[in-house]
Design a protein around this motif. Structure first.
Motif, PDB file in Angstrom:
ATOM      1  N   GLY A 292       0.786  -1.229   0.000  1.00  0.00           N
ATOM      2  CA  GLY A 292       0.000   0.000   0.000  1.00  0.00           C
ATOM      3  C   GLY A 292       0.814   1.273   0.000  1.00  0.00           C
ATOM      4  N   THR A 293       2.156   1.152   0.074  1.00  0.00           N
ATOM      5  CA  THR A 293       3.012   2.335   0.115  1.00  0.00           C
ATOM      6  C   THR A 293       3.643   2.565  -1.248  1.00  0.00           C
ATOM      7  OG1 THR A 293       3.538   1.882   2.427  1.00  0.00           O
ATOM      8  CG2 THR A 293       4.977   3.416   1.246  1.00  0.00           C
ATOM      9  N   PRO A 294       3.429   3.750  -1.873  1.00  0.00           N
ATOM     10  CA  PRO A 294       4.059   4.016  -3.176  1.00  0.00           C
ATOM     11  C   PRO A 294       5.575   3.956  -3.073  1.00  0.00           C
ATOM     12  CG  PRO A 294       2.368   5.639  -2.678  1.00  0.00           C
ATOM     13  CD  PRO A 294       2.594   4.849  -1.413  1.00  0.00           C
ATOM     14  N   LYS A 295       6.188   3.308  -4.032  1.00  0.00           N
ATOM     15  CA  LYS A 295       7.639   3.188  -4.045  1.00  0.00           C
ATOM     16  C   LYS A 295       8.127   3.355  -5.471  1.00  0.00           C
ATOM     17  CE  LYS A 295      11.433   0.015  -2.953  1.00  0.00           C
ATOM     18  NZ  LYS A 295      11.791  -1.318  -2.454  1.00  0.00           N
ATOM     19  N   GLN A 296       9.094   4.226  -5.674  1.00  0.00           N
ATOM     20  CA  GLN A 296       9.603   4.490  -7.013  1.00  0.00           C
ATOM     21  C   GLN A 296      10.687   3.472  -7.367  1.00  0.00           C
ATOM     22  OE1 GLN A 296       8.539   6.891  -9.170  1.00  0.00           O
ATOM     23  NE2 GLN A 296       9.846   5.974 -10.690  1.00  0.00           N
ATOM     24  N   THR A 297      10.513   2.778  -8.465  1.00  0.00           N
ATOM     25  CA  THR A 297      11.539   1.843  -8.918  1.00  0.00           C
ATOM     26  C   THR A 297      12.743   2.613  -9.425  1.00  0.00           C
ATOM     27  OG1 THR A 297      10.478   1.769 -11.092  1.00  0.00           O
ATOM     28  CG2 THR A 297       9.894   0.044  -9.530  1.00  0.00           C
ATOM     29  N   ALA A 298      13.898   1.983  -9.403  1.00  0.00           N
ATOM     30  CA  ALA A 298      15.137   2.698  -9.678  1.00  0.00           C
ATOM     31  C   ALA A 298      15.528   2.682 -11.150  1.00  0.00           C
ATOM     32  CB  ALA A 298      16.272   2.078  -8.843  1.00  0.00           C
ATOM     33  N   THR A 299      14.905   1.850 -11.942  1.00  0.00           N
ATOM     34  CA  THR A 299      15.354   1.685 -13.317  1.00  0.00           C
ATOM     35  C   THR A 299      14.737   2.711 -14.255  1.00  0.00           C
ATOM     36  OG1 THR A 299      13.598   0.091 -13.742  1.00  0.00           O
ATOM     37  CG2 THR A 299      15.717  -0.785 -13.007  1.00  0.00           C
ATOM     38  N   THR A 300      15.501   3.080 -15.252  1.00  0.00           N
ATOM     39  CA  THR A 300      15.040   3.928 -16.349  1.00  0.00           C
ATOM     40  C   THR A 300      15.446   3.251 -17.642  1.00  0.00           C
ATOM     41  OG1 THR A 300      15.238   5.946 -15.055  1.00  0.00           O
ATOM     42  CG2 THR A 300      15.227   6.176 -17.442  1.00  0.00           C
ATOM     43  N   GLU A 301      14.538   3.166 -18.577  1.00  0.00           N
ATOM     44  CA  GLU A 301      14.787   2.418 -19.809  1.00  0.00           C
ATOM     45  C   GLU A 301      15.056   3.359 -20.972  1.00  0.00           C
ATOM     46  OE1 GLU A 301      12.846  -1.402 -22.183  1.00  0.00           O
ATOM     47  OE2 GLU A 301      11.600  -0.166 -20.889  1.00  0.00           O
ATOM     48  N   TRP A 302      16.066   2.994 -21.764  1.00  0.00           N
ATOM     49  CA  TRP A 302      16.395   3.719 -22.986  1.00  0.00           C
ATOM     50  C   TRP A 302      16.056   2.828 -24.176  1.00  0.00           C
ATOM     51  CZ3 TRP A 302      18.179   8.727 -23.228  1.00  0.00           C
ATOM     52  CH2 TRP A 302      18.612   9.299 -22.018  1.00  0.00           C
ATOM     53  N   ILE A 303      15.265   3.370 -25.099  1.00  0.00           N
ATOM     54  CA  ILE A 303      14.841   2.631 -26.288  1.00  0.00           C
ATOM     55  C   ILE A 303      15.266   3.411 -27.520  1.00  0.00           C
ATOM     56  CG2 ILE A 303      12.859   1.748 -27.581  1.00  0.00           C
ATOM     57  CD1 ILE A 303      11.387   1.535 -24.901  1.00  0.00           C
ATOM     58  N   ALA A 304      15.866   2.714 -28.478  1.00  0.00           N
ATOM     59  CA  ALA A 304      16.269   3.347 -29.734  1.00  0.00           C
ATOM     60  C   ALA A 304      15.482   2.711 -30.875  1.00  0.00           C
ATOM     61  CB  ALA A 304      17.774   3.178 -29.966  1.00  0.00           C
ATOM     62  N   LEU A 305      14.853   3.553 -31.684  1.00  0.00           N
ATOM     63  CA  LEU A 305      14.073   3.085 -32.835  1.00  0.00           C
ATOM     64  C   LEU A 305      14.734   3.591 -34.102  1.00  0.00           C
ATOM     65  CD1 LEU A 305      10.498   3.917 -31.488  1.00  0.00           C
ATOM     66  CD2 LEU A 305      11.717   1.741 -31.315  1.00  0.00           C
ATOM     67  N   GLU A 306      15.145   2.660 -34.961  1.00  0.00           N
ATOM     68  CA  GLU A 306      15.802   3.014 -36.226  1.00  0.00           C
ATOM     69  C   GLU A 306      14.854   2.758 -37.387  1.00  0.00           C
ATOM     70  OE1 GLU A 306      19.636   1.731 -39.006  1.00  0.00           O
ATOM     71  OE2 GLU A 306      18.841   0.382 -37.472  1.00  0.00           O
ATOM     72  N   VAL A 307      14.890   3.622 -38.366  1.00  0.00           N
ATOM     73  CA  VAL A 307      14.113   3.394 -39.578  1.00  0.00           C
ATOM     74  C   VAL A 307      14.466   2.028 -40.148  1.00  0.00           C
ATOM     75  CG1 VAL A 307      13.747   4.128 -41.947  1.00  0.00           C
ATOM     76  CG2 VAL A 307      13.848   5.829 -40.143  1.00  0.00           C
ATOM     77  N   TYR A 308      13.458   1.197 -40.395  1.00  0.00           N
ATOM     78  CA  TYR A 308      13.720  -0.135 -40.942  1.00  0.00           C
ATOM     79  C   TYR A 308      13.821  -0.055 -42.459  1.00  0.00           C
ATOM     80  CZ  TYR A 308      13.334  -5.060 -42.099  1.00  0.00           C
ATOM     81  OH  TYR A 308      13.578  -6.317 -42.597  1.00  0.00           O
ATOM     82  N   MET A 309      14.934  -0.544 -42.980  1.00  0.00           N
ATOM     83  CA  MET A 309      15.147  -0.622 -44.417  1.00  0.00           C
ATOM     84  C   MET A 309      15.444  -2.069 -44.768  1.00  0.00           C
ATOM     85  SD  MET A 309      14.784   2.579 -45.217  1.00  0.00           S
ATOM     86  CE  MET A 309      15.456   2.809 -46.856  1.00  0.00           C
ATOM     87  N   ASP A 310      15.023  -2.505 -45.951  1.00  0.00           N
ATOM     88  CA  ASP A 310      15.250  -3.897 -46.359  1.00  0.00           C
ATOM     89  C   ASP A 310      16.717  -4.233 -46.445  1.00  0.00           C
ATOM     90  OD1 ASP A 310      12.568  -4.449 -46.489  1.00  0.00           O
ATOM     91  OD2 ASP A 310      12.407  -3.813 -48.575  1.00  0.00           O
ATOM     92  N   GLN A 311      17.530  -3.260 -46.833  1.00  0.00           N
ATOM     93  CA  GLN A 311      18.966  -3.477 -46.942  1.00  0.00           C
ATOM     94  C   GLN A 311      19.671  -2.393 -46.161  1.00  0.00           C
ATOM     95  OE1 GLN A 311      19.948  -3.566 -51.099  1.00  0.00           O
ATOM     96  NE2 GLN A 311      19.251  -5.668 -51.345  1.00  0.00           N
ATOM     97  N   ILE A 312      20.448  -2.795 -45.169  1.00  0.00           N
ATOM     98  CA  ILE A 312      21.212  -1.870 -44.353  1.00  0.00           C
ATOM     99  C   ILE A 312      22.650  -1.835 -44.877  1.00  0.00           C
ATOM    100  CG2 ILE A 312      22.080  -1.361 -42.038  1.00  0.00           C
ATOM    101  CD1 ILE A 312      19.118  -0.974 -42.329  1.00  0.00           C
ATOM    102  N   VAL A 313      23.148  -0.653 -45.175  1.00  0.00           N
ATOM    103  CA  VAL A 313      24.504  -0.513 -45.696  1.00  0.00           C
ATOM    104  C   VAL A 313      25.480  -0.630 -44.554  1.00  0.00           C
ATOM    105  CG1 VAL A 313      26.095   0.994 -46.923  1.00  0.00           C
ATOM    106  CG2 VAL A 313      23.665   0.971 -47.530  1.00  0.00           C
ATOM    107  N   ASP A 314      26.509  -1.446 -44.714  1.00  0.00           N
ATOM    108  CA  ASP A 314      27.522  -1.637 -43.685  1.00  0.00           C
ATOM    109  C   ASP A 314      28.628  -0.614 -43.868  1.00  0.00           C
ATOM    110  OD1 ASP A 314      29.056  -2.571 -41.660  1.00  0.00           O
ATOM    111  OD2 ASP A 314      29.766  -4.371 -42.708  1.00  0.00           O
ATOM    112  N   SER A 315      28.769   0.300 -42.926  1.00  0.00           N
ATOM    113  CA  SER A 315      29.799   1.326 -43.002  1.00  0.00           C
ATOM    114  C   SER A 315      30.810   1.068 -41.897  1.00  0.00           C
ATOM    115  CB  SER A 315      29.187   2.719 -42.832  1.00  0.00           C
ATOM    116  OG  SER A 315      28.249   2.961 -43.840  1.00  0.00           O
ATOM    117  N   ASP A 316      32.016   0.652 -42.274  1.00  0.00           N
ATOM    118  CA  ASP A 316      33.030   0.287 -41.289  1.00  0.00           C
ATOM    119  C   ASP A 316      33.976   1.427 -40.943  1.00  0.00           C
ATOM    120  OD1 ASP A 316      32.067  -2.294 -41.097  1.00  0.00           O
ATOM    121  OD2 ASP A 316      33.247  -2.965 -42.822  1.00  0.00           O
ATOM    122  N   SER A 317      33.999   2.450 -41.720  1.00  0.00           N
ATOM    123  CA  SER A 317      34.942   3.535 -41.466  1.00  0.00           C
ATOM    124  C   SER A 317      34.206   4.845 -41.271  1.00  0.00           C
ATOM    125  CB  SER A 317      35.916   3.671 -42.639  1.00  0.00           C
ATOM    126  OG  SER A 317      35.240   4.117 -43.797  1.00  0.00           O
TER     127      SER A 317
END
Length: 405
Positions: A292-317
């Motif tokens: 019955g006592t409110p308690k704040q959880t300690a975790t915070t979540e980071w989410i990254a959303l990338e545009v989905y493309m059928d072919q992702i170009v691999d850039s190594d440099s």
């Protein structure tokens, strides 16, 4: 982490989760009106006198509130965007908020007695006196911080996408806007060091997913992320699938979003294979109750959303990355890349409505501009709209350039 992200991102937004002060005051005044207007005329002279006094004080409070509401809303939004000089003013506004909440609670009485009405009168007088005291202090804080009311959108805001986002919200449909095809990443919780982007560890949670914004009641919105198992990878439960195949799902309230960052390429954030526009969302922890006592959880979540493309170009440099950034020039002919920016605009408007508890069409120019103001960090890179020219190619390493501010 926010400081570095503000340098790497092309746009950013900070939100205040709790309901706006203006909503809090309107709710208290509504309850107060019910206390006065909903009661019959009493035979007791004392009760009638107290009711008349409450009506008089209510009129004064409504006048004061109409003046101070936009000031307090501006202070709360500015604090969320990093104006630390306004934090003392925030303590004053929070105390006034508590006084208004108390007024609302005192006004919910079916058959008020003389002592009930007297308590309301005393509370009203206390609020009016407090407002008179804090107005000069709030004005001083605003002047010291340099914060001003603005009815002009930042240069990096796209009016086209803002109008599109507005039209989607105005349709009042259960799903706000289209589905957005994305890749979903989450920040690995064991990533202890966050001084530079290279120290972050991102995990590809959903190789392919679709994101949608759901309206589940007035001015309350959820972000729904649904995994698409038809992602070109092997899944035992999927055999020769065609079209969307539902996998795992993730849902969180938009009111829990405290930060958003939009950048041209996840490569800048050390997200492996993420070479296309990306939207990073910081989701606050929910309050849970233990015995019955409110308690704040300690975790915070980071989410990254990338545009989905059928072919992702691999850039190594770094040079390859610069070339890929140049290819990410977004215009009317490349709608798939600009969709993620539209999602950002929809979320901003939903966050506005969630906090203000009114339609964005009823909000003032100043409030709307506050929700579409970029991060106040003076060291951030110049903000660009999704239709602007991409970052120029530099001979120096791109990561070093961004980290240097």
């Amino acid at each position: 982490m926010e400081q570095l992200l503000s340098k790497l991102a092309l746009s950013g937004a900070s939100f205040v989760g709790k309901a706006a002060f203006s909503y809090c005051t309107s709710l208290a005044l509504k309850k107060l009106s019910g206390l006065v207007d909903g009661q019959p005329k009493h035979e007791s002279v004392q009760l009638n006198t107290l009711q008349q006094k409450i009506q008089s004080l209510q009129t004064l409070l409504q006048q004061r509130v109409s003046i101070i509401n936009p000031i307090i809303d501006l202070i709360e939004l500015s604090c969320a965007q990093g104006f630390s000089t306004l934090e003392p003013a925030l303590h004053l506004t929070n105390e006034l908020r508590q006084k208004m909440i108390l007024l609302g609670n005192l006004s919910v009485v079916a058959e008020p007695s003389s002592s009930d009405l007297q308590a309301v009168v005393q509370n009203l007088e206390d609020i009016l006196e407090y407002i008179e005291k804090i107005i000069p202090l709030l004005q001083l804080c605003l002047q010291a911080s340099g914060t001003t009311f603005s009815n002009q959108l930042d240069q990096g805001i796209s009016p086209n996408r803002l109008l599109k986002a507005s039209s989607y919200l105005s349709k009042q449909q259960p799903t706000v806007g289209p589905h957005f095809n994305v890749k979903m990443y989450t920040l690995f919780e064991g990533s202890a060091r966050k001084a530079t982007a290279a120290d972050w560890t991102w995990t590809e949670t959903f190789p392919k997913a679709r994101v949608s914004v759901k309206r589940h009641k007035d001015f309350e919105y959820d972000c729904l992320i649904e995994q698409d198992l038809n992602d070109g990878r092997f899944h035992e439960e999927v055999q020769e699938a065609t079209g969307f195949v539902l996998g795992q799902t993730k849902t969180f309230s938009i009111s829990r979003i405290s930060k958003m960052y939009y950048t041209w390429s996840g490569k800048l954030l050390n997200i492996e294979d993420a070479a296309y526009p990306i939207l990073i969302i910081k989701v606050k922890s929910e309050q849970v109750k233990t015995d019955g006592t409110p308690k704040q959880t300690a975790t915070t979540e980071w989410i990254a959303l990338e545009v989905y493309m059928d072919q992702i170009v691999d850039s190594d440099s770094e040079d390859d990355l610069a070339q890929e950034l140049e290819k990410l020039h977004i215009d009317k002919t490349d709608d798939s890349l600009s969709q993620l920016s539209l999602l950002e605009y929809i979320i901003r408007l939903c966050a506005l409505e969630s906090r203000e508890q009114v339609s964005h069409l009823e909000c003032t120019d100043q409030i709307i501009c506050q929700y579409f103001t970029q991060s106040s960090d003076p060291e951030r890179v110049p903000v660009m709209s999704a239709g602007a020219s991409p970052l120029p190619k530099q001979k120096t390493k791109l990561m070093d350039r961004f980290l240097a501010g």
